[in-house]
Design a protein around this motif. Structure first.
Motif, PDB file in Angstrom:
ATOM      1  N   MET A   1       0.928  -1.273   0.184  1.00 40.48           N
ATOM      2  CA  MET A   1       0.245   0.173  -0.176  1.00 40.48           C
ATOM      3  C   MET A   1       0.742   1.102   0.330  1.00 40.48           C
ATOM      4  O   MET A   1       0.492   2.232  -1.049  1.00 40.48           O
ATOM      5  N   ALA A   2       2.287   1.044   1.021  1.00 44.96           N
ATOM      6  CA  ALA A   2       2.946   2.484   0.938  1.00 44.96           C
ATOM      7  C   ALA A   2       3.551   2.870  -0.463  1.00 44.96           C
ATOM      8  O   ALA A   2       3.135   3.850  -1.365  1.00 44.96           O
ATOM      9  N   ILE A   3       3.719   1.745  -1.308  1.00 45.23           N
ATOM     10  CA  ILE A   3       4.161   2.151  -2.658  1.00 45.23           C
ATOM     11  C   ILE A   3       2.912   2.895  -3.806  1.00 45.23           C
ATOM     12  O   ILE A   3       3.238   3.459  -4.038  1.00 45.23           O
ATOM     13  N   THR A   4       1.706   2.030  -3.405  1.00 46.72           N
ATOM     14  CA  THR A   4       0.697   3.049  -4.088  1.00 46.72           C
ATOM     15  C   THR A   4       0.125   3.812  -4.002  1.00 46.72           C
ATOM     16  O   THR A   4       0.196   4.732  -5.384  1.00 46.72           O
ATOM     17  N   ILE A   5       0.529   3.729  -2.457  1.00 48.81           N
ATOM     18  CA  ILE A   5       0.115   5.616  -2.295  1.00 48.81           C
ATOM     19  C   ILE A   5       1.214   6.222  -2.912  1.00 48.81           C
ATOM     20  O   ILE A   5       0.769   7.781  -3.674  1.00 48.81           O
ATOM     21  N   ALA A   6       2.713   6.141  -2.573  1.00 45.47           N
ATOM     22  CA  ALA A   6       3.748   7.080  -2.866  1.00 45.47           C
ATOM     23  C   ALA A   6       3.626   7.398  -4.776  1.00 45.47           C
ATOM     24  O   ALA A   6       4.120   8.164  -4.792  1.00 45.47           O
ATOM     25  N   GLU A   7       3.080   6.457  -5.120  1.00 44.70           N
ATOM     26  CA  GLU A   7       3.549   6.585  -6.861  1.00 44.70           C
ATOM     27  C   GLU A   7       2.422   7.281  -7.065  1.00 44.70           C
ATOM     28  O   GLU A   7       2.471   8.106  -7.703  1.00 44.70           O
ATOM     29  N   ALA A   8       0.902   6.700  -6.745  1.00 43.79           N
ATOM     30  CA  ALA A   8      -0.188   7.962  -6.903  1.00 43.79           C
ATOM     31  C   ALA A   8       0.260   9.143  -6.171  1.00 43.79           C
ATOM     32  O   ALA A   8      -0.447  10.598  -7.627  1.00 43.79           O
ATOM     33  N   ALA A   9       0.805   9.402  -5.329  1.00 48.80           N
ATOM     34  CA  ALA A   9       0.700  11.186  -5.193  1.00 48.80           C
ATOM     35  C   ALA A   9       1.995  11.656  -6.050  1.00 48.80           C
ATOM     36  O   ALA A   9       1.787  12.944  -6.192  1.00 48.80           O
ATOM     37  N   LEU A  10       3.261  10.974  -6.261  1.00 47.07           N
ATOM     38  CA  LEU A  10       4.008  11.665  -6.927  1.00 47.07           C
ATOM     39  C   LEU A  10       4.003  11.702  -8.605  1.00 47.07           C
ATOM     40  O   LEU A  10       3.862  12.843  -9.667  1.00 47.07           O
ATOM     41  N   ALA A  11       2.294  10.284  -8.879  1.00 48.91           N
ATOM     42  CA  ALA A  11       1.698  10.888 -10.548  1.00 48.91           C
ATOM     43  C   ALA A  11       0.911  12.015 -10.038  1.00 48.91           C
ATOM     44  O   ALA A  11       1.393  12.953 -11.209  1.00 48.91           O
ATOM     45  N   GLU A  12       0.325  12.212  -9.018  1.00 51.56           N
ATOM     46  CA  GLU A  12      -0.619  13.401  -9.638  1.00 51.56           C
ATOM     47  C   GLU A  12       0.188  14.553  -9.584  1.00 51.56           C
ATOM     48  O   GLU A  12      -0.230  15.984  -9.776  1.00 51.56           O
ATOM     49  N   CYS A  13       1.261  15.563  -8.270  1.00 52.24           N
ATOM     50  CA  CYS A  13       1.844  16.340  -8.262  1.00 52.24           C
ATOM     51  C   CYS A  13       3.116  16.320  -8.501  1.00 52.24           C
ATOM     52  O   CYS A  13       3.600  17.449  -8.829  1.00 52.24           O
ATOM     53  N   GLY A  14       3.986  15.570  -9.609  1.00 49.62           N
ATOM     54  CA  GLY A  14       5.097  16.215 -10.479  1.00 49.62           C
ATOM     55  C   GLY A  14       6.203  15.397  -9.721  1.00 49.62           C
ATOM     56  O   GLY A  14       6.442  15.261  -8.564  1.00 49.62           O
ATOM     57  N   SER A  15       7.144  15.728 -10.349  1.00 46.96           N
ATOM     58  CA  SER A  15       8.673  14.579 -10.608  1.00 46.96           C
ATOM     59  C   SER A  15       9.535  16.137  -9.113  1.00 46.96           C
ATOM     60  O   SER A  15      10.515  15.510  -9.236  1.00 46.96           O
ATOM     61  N   ARG A  16       8.677  16.975  -9.114  1.00 52.02           N
ATOM     62  CA  ARG A  16       9.578  17.829  -8.253  1.00 52.02           C
ATOM     63  C   ARG A  16       8.932  17.316  -6.643  1.00 52.02           C
ATOM     64  O   ARG A  16       9.853  18.192  -5.822  1.00 52.02           O
ATOM     65  N   THR A  17       8.423  16.788  -6.082  1.00 56.49           N
ATOM     66  CA  THR A  17       7.962  16.108  -5.088  1.00 56.49           C
ATOM     67  C   THR A  17       8.297  15.410  -4.285  1.00 56.49           C
ATOM     68  O   THR A  17       9.005  14.089  -5.089  1.00 56.49           O
ATOM     69  N   SER A  18       8.024  15.233  -2.990  1.00 56.05           N
ATOM     70  CA  SER A  18       9.055  14.386  -2.082  1.00 56.05           C
ATOM     71  C   SER A  18       7.289  13.633  -1.383  1.00 56.05           C
ATOM     72  O   SER A  18       7.781  14.373  -1.439  1.00 56.05           O
ATOM     73  N   ILE A  19       7.699  12.442  -1.881  1.00 60.53           N
ATOM     74  CA  ILE A  19       6.773  11.194  -0.507  1.00 60.53           C
ATOM     75  C   ILE A  19       7.477  10.878   0.328  1.00 60.53           C
ATOM     76  O   ILE A  19       8.342   9.710  -0.226  1.00 60.53           O
ATOM     77  N   ALA A  20       7.108  10.774   1.517  1.00 59.99           N
ATOM     78  CA  ALA A  20       7.105   9.863   2.346  1.00 59.99           C
ATOM     79  C   ALA A  20       6.143   9.636   3.062  1.00 59.99           C
ATOM     80  O   ALA A  20       5.116  10.265   3.224  1.00 59.99           O
ATOM     81  N   VAL A  21       6.106   7.622   3.219  1.00 60.14           N
ATOM     82  CA  VAL A  21       4.874   7.096   4.333  1.00 60.14           C
ATOM     83  C   VAL A  21       5.456   6.094   5.309  1.00 60.14           C
ATOM     84  O   VAL A  21       5.955   6.011   5.210  1.00 60.14           O
ATOM     85  N   ILE A  22       4.870   7.007   6.287  1.00 59.63           N
ATOM     86  CA  ILE A  22       5.565   6.371   7.525  1.00 59.63           C
ATOM     87  C   ILE A  22       3.934   5.254   8.153  1.00 59.63           C
ATOM     88  O   ILE A  22       2.837   5.584   7.865  1.00 59.63           O
ATOM     89  N   ASP A  23       4.369   4.424   9.481  1.00 60.46           N
ATOM     90  CA  ASP A  23       4.229   3.494  10.128  1.00 60.46           C
ATOM     91  C   ASP A  23       3.193   4.100  11.067  1.00 60.46           C
ATOM     92  O   ASP A  23       3.582   5.073  11.207  1.00 60.46           O
TER      93      ASP A  23
ATOM     94  N   HIS B   1      16.310  19.596   0.390  1.00 65.57           N
ATOM     95  CA  HIS B   1      15.191  19.431   2.042  1.00 65.57           C
ATOM     96  C   HIS B   1      13.819  18.876   1.867  1.00 65.57           C
ATOM     97  O   HIS B   1      13.402  18.205   3.098  1.00 65.57           O
ATOM     98  N   ASN B   2      13.267  18.378   0.241  1.00 68.43           N
ATOM     99  CA  ASN B   2      12.065  17.957   0.060  1.00 68.43           C
ATOM    100  C   ASN B   2      11.966  16.539   0.875  1.00 68.43           C
ATOM    101  O   ASN B   2      11.151  16.523   1.723  1.00 68.43           O
ATOM    102  N   PRO B   3      12.834  15.800   0.316  1.00 70.04           N
ATOM    103  CA  PRO B   3      12.498  13.937   1.631  1.00 70.04           C
ATOM    104  C   PRO B   3      12.685  14.656   3.190  1.00 70.04           C
ATOM    105  O   PRO B   3      11.425  13.940   3.187  1.00 70.04           O
ATOM    106  N   GLU B   4      13.318  15.506   4.138  1.00 65.33           N
ATOM    107  CA  GLU B   4      13.140  15.512   5.591  1.00 65.33           C
ATOM    108  C   GLU B   4      11.551  16.169   5.463  1.00 65.33           C
ATOM    109  O   GLU B   4      11.454  15.879   6.681  1.00 65.33           O
ATOM    110  N   LEU B   5      11.522  17.613   4.913  1.00 72.55           N
ATOM    111  CA  LEU B   5      10.311  17.905   5.303  1.00 72.55           C
ATOM    112  C   LEU B   5       9.102  16.602   5.075  1.00 72.55           C
ATOM    113  O   LEU B   5       8.171  17.184   5.608  1.00 72.55           O
ATOM    114  N   ALA B   6       9.088  16.117   4.362  1.00 71.73           N
ATOM    115  CA  ALA B   6       7.758  15.163   3.525  1.00 71.73           C
ATOM    116  C   ALA B   6       8.027  14.229   4.749  1.00 71.73           C
ATOM    117  O   ALA B   6       6.459  14.280   5.550  1.00 71.73           O
ATOM    118  N   ARG B   7       9.477  13.981   5.144  1.00 70.05           N
ATOM    119  CA  ARG B   7       9.436  12.339   6.473  1.00 70.05           C
ATOM    120  C   ARG B   7       8.339  13.891   7.537  1.00 70.05           C
ATOM    121  O   ARG B   7       7.422  12.680   8.630  1.00 70.05           O
TER     122      ARG B   7
END
Length: 126
Positions: free
Chosen positions: A1-23, A40-46
Protein backbone atom coordinates in the motif's frame (compact mmCIF):
# COMPACT_ATOMS: atom_id res chain seq x y z
CA UNK A 1 0.00 0.00 0.00
CA UNK A 2 2.86 2.40 0.75
CA UNK A 3 4.17 1.96 -2.79
CA UNK A 4 0.73 2.57 -4.30
CA UNK A 5 0.25 5.70 -2.18
CA UNK A 6 3.67 7.12 -3.02
CA UNK A 7 3.42 6.41 -6.75
CA UNK A 8 -0.09 7.92 -6.93
CA UNK A 9 1.04 11.05 -5.09
CA UNK A 10 4.09 11.45 -7.32
CA UNK A 11 1.99 10.99 -10.48
CA UNK A 12 -0.46 13.67 -9.36
CA UNK A 13 1.91 16.21 -7.80
CA UNK A 14 4.82 15.84 -10.22
CA UNK A 15 8.49 14.97 -10.30
CA UNK A 16 9.58 17.90 -8.11
CA UNK A 17 7.80 16.25 -5.17
CA UNK A 18 9.11 13.97 -2.44
CA UNK A 19 6.77 11.60 -0.61
CA UNK A 20 7.18 9.92 2.77
CA UNK A 21 4.89 7.15 4.02
CA UNK A 22 5.21 6.26 7.70
CA UNK A 23 3.68 3.54 9.87
CA UNK A 24 1.74 3.80 13.13
CA UNK A 25 4.98 4.05 15.13
CA UNK A 26 6.22 6.96 13.01
CA UNK A 27 8.85 4.87 11.20
CA UNK A 28 9.48 5.48 7.51
CA UNK A 29 8.02 2.69 5.39
CA UNK A 30 8.84 4.36 2.08
CA UNK A 31 10.55 7.54 0.95
CA UNK A 32 10.27 8.50 -2.70
CA UNK A 33 12.20 11.48 -4.05
CA UNK A 34 11.10 12.82 -7.41
CA UNK A 35 13.89 13.41 -9.93
CA UNK A 36 13.36 17.17 -9.82
CA UNK A 37 12.96 17.57 -6.06
CA UNK A 38 15.22 19.72 -3.92
CA UNK A 39 17.56 18.10 -1.39
CA UNK A 40 15.50 19.29 1.60
CA UNK A 41 12.17 17.90 0.31
CA UNK A 42 12.50 14.30 1.58
CA UNK A 43 13.11 15.49 5.16
CA UNK A 44 10.20 17.95 5.02
CA UNK A 45 7.93 15.22 3.64
CA UNK A 46 8.92 12.89 6.47
CA UNK A 47 8.32 15.55 9.12
CA UNK A 48 4.92 16.46 7.65
CA UNK A 49 3.90 12.79 7.74
CA UNK A 50 5.23 12.45 11.29
CA UNK A 51 3.21 15.49 12.39
CA UNK A 52 0.02 14.12 10.81
CA UNK A 53 0.56 10.71 12.44
CA UNK A 54 1.46 12.10 15.85
CA UNK A 55 -1.55 14.41 16.10
CA UNK A 56 -3.97 12.28 14.03
CA UNK A 57 -4.97 15.18 11.78
CA UNK A 58 -3.54 16.91 8.76
CA UNK A 59 -0.35 18.82 9.42
CA UNK A 60 -2.13 21.96 8.17
CA UNK A 61 -4.94 21.52 10.73
CA UNK A 62 -2.35 21.00 13.47
CA UNK A 63 -0.35 24.06 12.32
CA UNK A 64 -3.45 26.24 12.48
CA UNK A 65 -4.48 24.89 15.89
CA UNK A 66 -1.05 25.43 17.44
CA UNK A 67 -0.77 29.06 16.31
CA UNK A 68 -2.63 30.06 19.48
CA UNK A 69 -3.39 26.88 21.44
CA UNK A 70 -0.54 24.72 22.73
CA UNK A 71 2.19 26.53 20.76
CA UNK A 72 4.75 24.61 22.83
CA UNK A 73 3.92 21.51 20.80
CA UNK A 74 5.74 23.15 17.91
CA UNK A 75 8.98 22.65 19.84
CA UNK A 76 8.67 18.85 19.79
CA UNK A 77 11.33 17.03 17.79
CA UNK A 78 10.40 16.22 14.17
CA UNK A 79 7.05 18.03 14.02
CA UNK A 80 6.62 20.87 11.56
CA UNK A 81 3.82 23.44 11.22
CA UNK A 82 3.40 23.12 7.45
CA UNK A 83 0.65 21.62 5.31
CA UNK A 84 1.21 18.52 3.22
CA UNK A 85 0.87 15.73 5.81
CA UNK A 86 -2.24 13.54 5.97
CA UNK A 87 -3.00 10.71 8.42
CA UNK A 88 -3.89 7.26 7.09
CA UNK A 89 -6.86 5.90 9.03
CA UNK A 90 -8.95 2.79 9.38
CA UNK A 91 -12.13 4.16 10.87
CA UNK A 92 -10.96 6.39 13.72
CA UNK A 93 -7.64 4.58 14.19
CA UNK A 94 -4.57 6.30 12.70
CA UNK A 95 -2.31 3.61 11.24
CA UNK A 96 0.23 5.84 9.52
CA UNK A 97 0.55 8.98 7.45
CA UNK A 98 1.82 10.37 4.18
CA UNK A 99 3.70 13.62 3.74
CA UNK A 100 4.60 15.51 0.58
CA UNK A 101 7.01 18.35 -0.10
CA UNK A 102 8.00 20.21 -3.24
CA UNK A 103 4.76 20.27 -5.24
CA UNK A 104 4.72 23.13 -7.77
CA UNK A 105 1.57 24.71 -6.32
CA UNK A 106 2.60 24.31 -2.68
CA UNK A 107 1.17 22.85 0.49
CA UNK A 108 -2.49 22.94 -0.49
CA UNK A 109 -1.70 20.88 -3.60
CA UNK A 110 0.43 18.52 -1.53
CA UNK A 111 -2.42 17.82 0.87
CA UNK A 112 -4.81 17.18 -2.02
CA UNK A 113 -2.37 14.79 -3.68
CA UNK A 114 -1.87 12.95 -0.38
CA UNK A 115 -5.62 12.57 0.19
CA UNK A 116 -6.16 11.36 -3.38
CA UNK A 117 -3.29 8.89 -3.04
CA UNK A 118 -4.72 7.46 0.19
CA UNK A 119 -8.08 7.13 -1.58
CA UNK A 120 -6.38 4.77 -4.06
CA UNK A 121 -6.00 2.19 -1.26
CA UNK A 122 -9.17 3.01 0.68
CA UNK A 123 -10.76 -0.34 -0.19
CA UNK A 124 -7.79 -2.09 1.47
CA UNK A 125 -8.06 0.00 4.66
CA UNK A 126 -10.83 -1.99 6.30
Amino acid sequence: MAITIAEAALAECGSRTSIAVIDRAGRVKLLLQGDGSSPHNPELARRKAYTARTFQQTSAEWAKRTETTNPGQRQLTDVIPLGGGVPIKIGQETIGAVGLSGAPMGQLQEEGCAKNAIAKVADQLR
